[in-house]
Design a protein around this motif. Structure first.
Motif, PDB file in Angstrom:
ATOM      1  N   VAL A   1       7.207  23.841  57.548  1.00  0.00           N
ATOM      2  CA  VAL A   1       8.046  24.983  57.189  1.00  0.00           C
ATOM      3  C   VAL A   1       7.948  25.216  55.694  1.00  0.00           C
ATOM      4  O   VAL A   1       7.941  24.270  54.905  1.00  0.00           O
ATOM      5  CB  VAL A   1       9.509  24.693  57.579  1.00  0.00           C
ATOM      6  N   PRO A   2       7.861  26.455  55.233  1.00  0.00           N
ATOM      7  CA  PRO A   2       7.823  26.720  53.789  1.00  0.00           C
ATOM      8  C   PRO A   2       8.967  26.029  53.072  1.00  0.00           C
ATOM      9  O   PRO A   2      10.087  25.959  53.563  1.00  0.00           O
ATOM     10  CB  PRO A   2       7.946  28.244  53.723  1.00  0.00           C
ATOM     11  N   MET A   3       8.679  25.560  51.854  1.00  0.00           N
ATOM     12  CA  MET A   3       9.600  24.672  51.142  1.00  0.00           C
ATOM     13  C   MET A   3      10.989  25.239  51.002  1.00  0.00           C
ATOM     14  O   MET A   3      11.976  24.541  51.191  1.00  0.00           O
ATOM     15  CB  MET A   3       9.017  24.383  49.752  1.00  0.00           C
ATOM     16  N   MET A   4      11.115  26.529  50.740  1.00  0.00           N
ATOM     17  CA  MET A   4      12.441  27.089  50.460  1.00  0.00           C
ATOM     18  C   MET A   4      13.303  27.181  51.704  1.00  0.00           C
ATOM     19  O   MET A   4      14.484  27.453  51.637  1.00  0.00           O
ATOM     20  CB  MET A   4      12.287  28.467  49.809  1.00  0.00           C
ATOM     21  N   MET A   5      12.674  26.974  52.874  1.00  0.00           N
ATOM     22  CA  MET A   5      13.460  26.996  54.115  1.00  0.00           C
ATOM     23  C   MET A   5      13.778  25.597  54.606  1.00  0.00           C
ATOM     24  O   MET A   5      14.437  25.417  55.614  1.00  0.00           O
ATOM     25  CB  MET A   5      12.672  27.728  55.207  1.00  0.00           C
TER      26      MET A   5
ATOM     27  N   LEU B   1      -2.437  19.260  49.811  1.00  0.00           N
ATOM     28  CA  LEU B   1      -1.469  18.198  49.554  1.00  0.00           C
ATOM     29  C   LEU B   1      -1.583  17.757  48.097  1.00  0.00           C
ATOM     30  O   LEU B   1      -2.697  17.520  47.604  1.00  0.00           O
ATOM     31  CB  LEU B   1      -1.716  17.006  50.474  1.00  0.00           C
ATOM     32  N   ALA B   2      -0.459  17.645  47.432  1.00  0.00           N
ATOM     33  CA  ALA B   2      -0.474  17.204  46.042  1.00  0.00           C
ATOM     34  C   ALA B   2      -0.736  15.705  45.977  1.00  0.00           C
ATOM     35  O   ALA B   2      -0.028  14.917  46.621  1.00  0.00           O
ATOM     36  CB  ALA B   2       0.855  17.521  45.373  1.00  0.00           C
ATOM     37  N   PRO B   3      -1.738  15.281  45.217  1.00  0.00           N
ATOM     38  CA  PRO B   3      -1.964  13.845  45.030  1.00  0.00           C
ATOM     39  C   PRO B   3      -0.860  13.228  44.182  1.00  0.00           C
ATOM     40  O   PRO B   3      -0.083  13.933  43.523  1.00  0.00           O
ATOM     41  CB  PRO B   3      -3.312  13.791  44.293  1.00  0.00           C
ATOM     42  N   THR B   4      -0.792  11.918  44.197  1.00  0.00           N
ATOM     43  CA  THR B   4       0.103  11.221  43.279  1.00  0.00           C
ATOM     44  C   THR B   4      -0.423  11.383  41.851  1.00  0.00           C
ATOM     45  O   THR B   4      -1.579  11.771  41.631  1.00  0.00           O
ATOM     46  CB  THR B   4       0.190   9.731  43.635  1.00  0.00           C
ATOM     47  N   ARG B   5       0.410  11.096  40.880  1.00  0.00           N
ATOM     48  CA  ARG B   5       0.010  11.307  39.486  1.00  0.00           C
ATOM     49  C   ARG B   5      -1.212  10.490  39.094  1.00  0.00           C
ATOM     50  O   ARG B   5      -2.017  10.929  38.264  1.00  0.00           O
ATOM     51  CB  ARG B   5       1.179  10.986  38.559  1.00  0.00           C
ATOM     52  N   ASP B   6      -1.357   9.282  39.677  1.00  0.00           N
ATOM     53  CA  ASP B   6      -2.517   8.463  39.338  1.00  0.00           C
ATOM     54  C   ASP B   6      -3.755   8.858  40.133  1.00  0.00           C
ATOM     55  O   ASP B   6      -4.845   8.316  39.910  1.00  0.00           O
ATOM     56  CB  ASP B   6      -2.214   6.974  39.542  1.00  0.00           C
ATOM     57  N   GLY B   7      -3.597   9.809  41.053  1.00  0.00           N
ATOM     58  CA  GLY B   7      -4.733  10.291  41.826  1.00  0.00           C
ATOM     59  C   GLY B   7      -5.198   9.358  42.921  1.00  0.00           C
ATOM     60  O   GLY B   7      -6.175   9.653  43.617  1.00  0.00           O
ATOM     61  N   LYS B   8      -4.495   8.242  43.129  1.00  0.00           N
ATOM     62  CA  LYS B   8      -4.937   7.254  44.114  1.00  0.00           C
ATOM     63  C   LYS B   8      -4.340   7.459  45.497  1.00  0.00           C
ATOM     64  O   LYS B   8      -4.776   6.840  46.458  1.00  0.00           O
ATOM     65  CB  LYS B   8      -4.604   5.846  43.613  1.00  0.00           C
ATOM     66  N   GLY B   9      -3.327   8.283  45.607  1.00  0.00           N
ATOM     67  CA  GLY B   9      -2.681   8.511  46.900  1.00  0.00           C
ATOM     68  C   GLY B   9      -2.326   9.976  47.069  1.00  0.00           C
ATOM     69  O   GLY B   9      -2.686  10.828  46.249  1.00  0.00           O
ATOM     70  N   LEU B  10      -1.617  10.272  48.140  1.00  0.00           N
ATOM     71  CA  LEU B  10      -1.207  11.634  48.438  1.00  0.00           C
ATOM     72  C   LEU B  10       0.293  11.692  48.641  1.00  0.00           C
ATOM     73  O   LEU B  10       0.899  10.740  49.152  1.00  0.00           O
ATOM     74  CB  LEU B  10      -1.898  12.143  49.712  1.00  0.00           C
ATOM     75  N   THR B  11       0.894  12.787  48.236  1.00  0.00           N
ATOM     76  CA  THR B  11       2.287  13.050  48.546  1.00  0.00           C
ATOM     77  C   THR B  11       2.335  14.063  49.687  1.00  0.00           C
ATOM     78  O   THR B  11       1.301  14.544  50.147  1.00  0.00           O
ATOM     79  CB  THR B  11       3.035  13.624  47.329  1.00  0.00           C
ATOM     80  N   SER B  12       3.527  14.404  50.126  1.00  0.00           N
ATOM     81  CA  SER B  12       3.670  15.374  51.206  1.00  0.00           C
ATOM     82  C   SER B  12       3.975  16.776  50.679  1.00  0.00           C
ATOM     83  O   SER B  12       4.276  17.676  51.468  1.00  0.00           O
ATOM     84  CB  SER B  12       4.773  14.931  52.176  1.00  0.00           C
ATOM     85  N   TYR B  13       3.891  16.975  49.363  1.00  0.00           N
ATOM     86  CA  TYR B  13       4.167  18.294  48.799  1.00  0.00           C
ATOM     87  C   TYR B  13       2.993  19.216  49.076  1.00  0.00           C
ATOM     88  O   TYR B  13       1.847  18.918  48.718  1.00  0.00           O
ATOM     89  CB  TYR B  13       4.432  18.206  47.300  1.00  0.00           C
TER      90      TYR B  13
ATOM     91  N   ARG C   1       5.204  17.645  43.360  1.00  0.00           N
ATOM     92  CA  ARG C   1       5.301  18.909  42.630  1.00  0.00           C
ATOM     93  C   ARG C   1       5.025  18.700  41.147  1.00  0.00           C
ATOM     94  O   ARG C   1       4.361  19.525  40.494  1.00  0.00           O
ATOM     95  CB  ARG C   1       6.688  19.516  42.844  1.00  0.00           C
ATOM     96  N   ALA C   2       5.553  17.593  40.601  1.00  0.00           N
ATOM     97  CA  ALA C   2       5.305  17.299  39.186  1.00  0.00           C
ATOM     98  C   ALA C   2       3.819  17.049  38.931  1.00  0.00           C
ATOM     99  O   ALA C   2       3.267  17.478  37.911  1.00  0.00           O
ATOM    100  CB  ALA C   2       6.127  16.093  38.754  1.00  0.00           C
ATOM    101  N   ALA C   3       3.154  16.356  39.877  1.00  0.00           N
ATOM    102  CA  ALA C   3       1.723  16.105  39.729  1.00  0.00           C
ATOM    103  C   ALA C   3       0.935  17.412  39.758  1.00  0.00           C
ATOM    104  O   ALA C   3      -0.045  17.572  39.012  1.00  0.00           O
ATOM    105  CB  ALA C   3       1.244  15.172  40.840  1.00  0.00           C
TER     106      ALA C   3
ATOM    107  N   PRO D   1       7.780  26.497  45.196  1.00  0.00           N
ATOM    108  CA  PRO D   1       9.107  26.079  45.678  1.00  0.00           C
ATOM    109  C   PRO D   1       9.468  24.662  45.252  1.00  0.00           C
ATOM    110  O   PRO D   1       8.629  23.757  45.271  1.00  0.00           O
ATOM    111  CB  PRO D   1       8.963  26.173  47.204  1.00  0.00           C
ATOM    112  N   ALA D   2      10.719  24.494  44.882  1.00  0.00           N
ATOM    113  CA  ALA D   2      11.229  23.176  44.503  1.00  0.00           C
ATOM    114  C   ALA D   2      11.810  22.484  45.725  1.00  0.00           C
ATOM    115  O   ALA D   2      12.468  23.112  46.550  1.00  0.00           O
ATOM    116  CB  ALA D   2      12.306  23.313  43.436  1.00  0.00           C
ATOM    117  N   PRO D   3      11.562  21.178  45.887  1.00  0.00           N
ATOM    118  CA  PRO D   3      12.193  20.448  46.989  1.00  0.00           C
ATOM    119  C   PRO D   3      13.708  20.420  46.835  1.00  0.00           C
ATOM    120  O   PRO D   3      14.254  20.725  45.765  1.00  0.00           O
ATOM    121  CB  PRO D   3      11.605  19.032  46.863  1.00  0.00           C
ATOM    122  N   HIS D   4      14.384  20.051  47.892  1.00  0.00           N
ATOM    123  CA  HIS D   4      15.831  19.907  47.825  1.00  0.00           C
ATOM    124  C   HIS D   4      16.170  18.472  47.436  1.00  0.00           C
ATOM    125  O   HIS D   4      15.283  17.677  47.097  1.00  0.00           O
ATOM    126  CB  HIS D   4      16.463  20.261  49.180  1.00  0.00           C
TER     127      HIS D   4
END
Length: 466
Positions: free
Chosen positions: A16-20, A316-328, A390-392, A374-377
């Motif tokens: 679902v889109p983030m804002m929903m 999918l946005a990677p983690t800041r170190d680029g070694k993993g993935l987030t769900s953003y 999102r920050a990454a 969109p910002a997470p809740h």
């Protein structure tokens, strides 16, 4: 208090889109946590009987020696239709044609399903705990199976095709031209065993024999190297009490997605691309597929073996170190996948201008606009991971393309944001460190043409009272 199995998966929520998401998660929680008035079983009472089941063979009248009992709570399906939401964590096995369902395991409103090898499943009517002790007889009809043949898209027999049946809380997951878990040994725990895929394989001539299913929500899935088919059991193979004598199931060719991710004009290199397919009929997420691949140096990617129909693509946005993935997920797009090769899709892209006006202020001097994905809740499981993702994204080379700040507002309140990449955004009006108002806007994925019409928005703003 006994838990109730959820009806909305985390994958479905992510689709679902983030804002929903806040609204969706609240709806999901209302399903995960049964209310005391409607569904909650009573745990602090004596283990006294509520339903005494007698299970007989319909033809002989003799007790069925061994069977399973699975309870359900009602789920509001399309049009308010009541659908049985099976609770596998409460499945029980009994022998000798008799079983006593205790009051402490009962919901306010519930239904019982009885299953036995060699018989068609049967269910009770909807029962209410407040009605007290009930003596019920369930007569199981011997099952000679539902028979048919699976044909490839070209009409030839689909040898060794796999046929599966999904039920609420017994979902099927696809992995290429296969069903995950098909043919695996039975699980040790009874509840886990009940949730395992119910599948069978066609023979070399494409012919099969399938246990007859009586649940109106049941869905049939057929997979083969040559193609795919899904649909309600009753539509494809006949209703449980009136199955067809012999059915021909003709597959449709698998879909294929060829795509490219672009941040403006720049290809997204080695980007993690996620594909989600989730099918819903009378109950959510009955059949699903999840896959992740990485784009090439030119931003191109491809997915094979996709069920024709609706699908979602996202980065999918990677983690800041680029070694993993987030769900953003950003950008995200929904598309209809046709059988065979479809047109190439663009995830992201050049985008187009967003033109707007700030209203409600006497003067717009010093007012600026920001446009952010969109910002997470806050306050739900996984939120911190979403914020990190999102920050990454913001800190990545693509951040400058999709995070726009300090966009000037003219004296008449108008503003213009050039080349906003397709996706959903939150727009905010700022002045002196304060947020004066905001709105949301979606730039459609088909807006990659420079000549495309601009997106028009209005931000209604007001200054804080002093």
């Amino acid at each position: 208090m006994l838990p109730r199995c959820g009806v909305v998966s985390l994958k479905a929520i992510r689709a679902v889109p983030m804002m929903m998401r806040t609204m969706v998660l609240l709806a999901a929680l209302s399903r995960w946590i049964p209310t005391a008035a409607a569904h909650a079983p009573v745990a602090m009472i004596e283990d006294r009987p509520l339903v005494v089941l007698t299970v007989l063979d319909e033809e002989t009248g003799r007790p069925v020696e061994r069977f399973l009992v699975v309870p359900a709570v009602p789920h509001a399906g399309p049009g308010g239709r009541r659908v049985a939401n099976w609770q596998p964590h409460l499945v029980r096995e009994s022998t000798g044609g008799r079983y006593v369902w205790p009051e402490e395991r009962s919901y306010e409103t519930f239904q019982l399903r009885v299953e036995a090898d060699g018989y068609r499943p049967s269910t009770t009517d909807w029962l209410r705990r407040e009605d007290g002790l009930r003596n019920l007889t369930v007569r199981l009809r011997p099952d000679h199976g539902t028979r048919g043949i699976v044909l490839s898209p070209d009409g030839s027999p689909a040898a060794a095709a796999t046929i599966g049946v999904a039920l609420p809380n017994r979902t099927l997951r696809l992995a290429g031209p296969t069903i995950e878990g098909a043919g695996k040994p039975p699980a040790e725990k009874l509840g886990d065993r009940w949730q395992q895929p119910a599948t069978t394989r066609a023979n070399a001539a494409g012919k099969f024999r399938l246990t007859t299913e009586t649940d109106p929500a049941a869905v049939v899935v057929v997979v083969h190297e040559s193609g795919y088919l899904d649909g309600p059991f009753a539509d494809l193979l006949g209703a449980g009490d009136r199955p067809t004598s012999f059915t021909e199931l003709r597959l449709r060719a698998w879909g294929r997605i060829r795509g490219r991710i672009l941040w403006g004009d720049r290809p997204g290199r080695d980007e993690p691309i996620e594909l989600i397919v989730s099918r819903e009929w009378l109950y959510p997420d009955m059949v699903g597929m999840y896959a992740t691949i990485r784009s090439g140096a030119d931003g191109r990617f491809a997915f094979r073996y996709i069920p024709p129909g609706g699908a979602q693509l996202s980065r999918l946005a990677p983690t800041r170190d680029g070694k993993g993935l987030t769900s953003y997920q950003f950008p995200m797009m929904h598309l209809d996948v046709p059988p065979g090769d479809g047109a190439e899709v663009v995830l992201g892209g050049r985008g187009r201008a967003v033109v707007g006006r700030v209203t409600g202020l006497g003067s717009c001097k010093g007012v600026t606009i920001s446009a952010h994905p969109p910002a997470p809740h806050f306050g739900f499981p996984g939120d911190e991971e979403q914020w990190r993702g999102r920050a990454a994204l913001q800190e990545s080379p693509a951040g400058a393309v999709v995070f726009r700040d300090a966009i000037p507002v003219a004296a008449d309140g108008t503003f213009r944001i050039e080349g906003l990449v397709p996706g959903s955004y939150g727009l905010m009006a700022h002045q002196g460190g304060q947020i004066l108002g905001g709105t949301s806007v979606t730039v459609r994925p088909d807006a990659g043409d420079e000549a495309a019409e601009s997106v028009l928005v209005e931000i209604r703003a007001s200054r804080p009272s002093r």
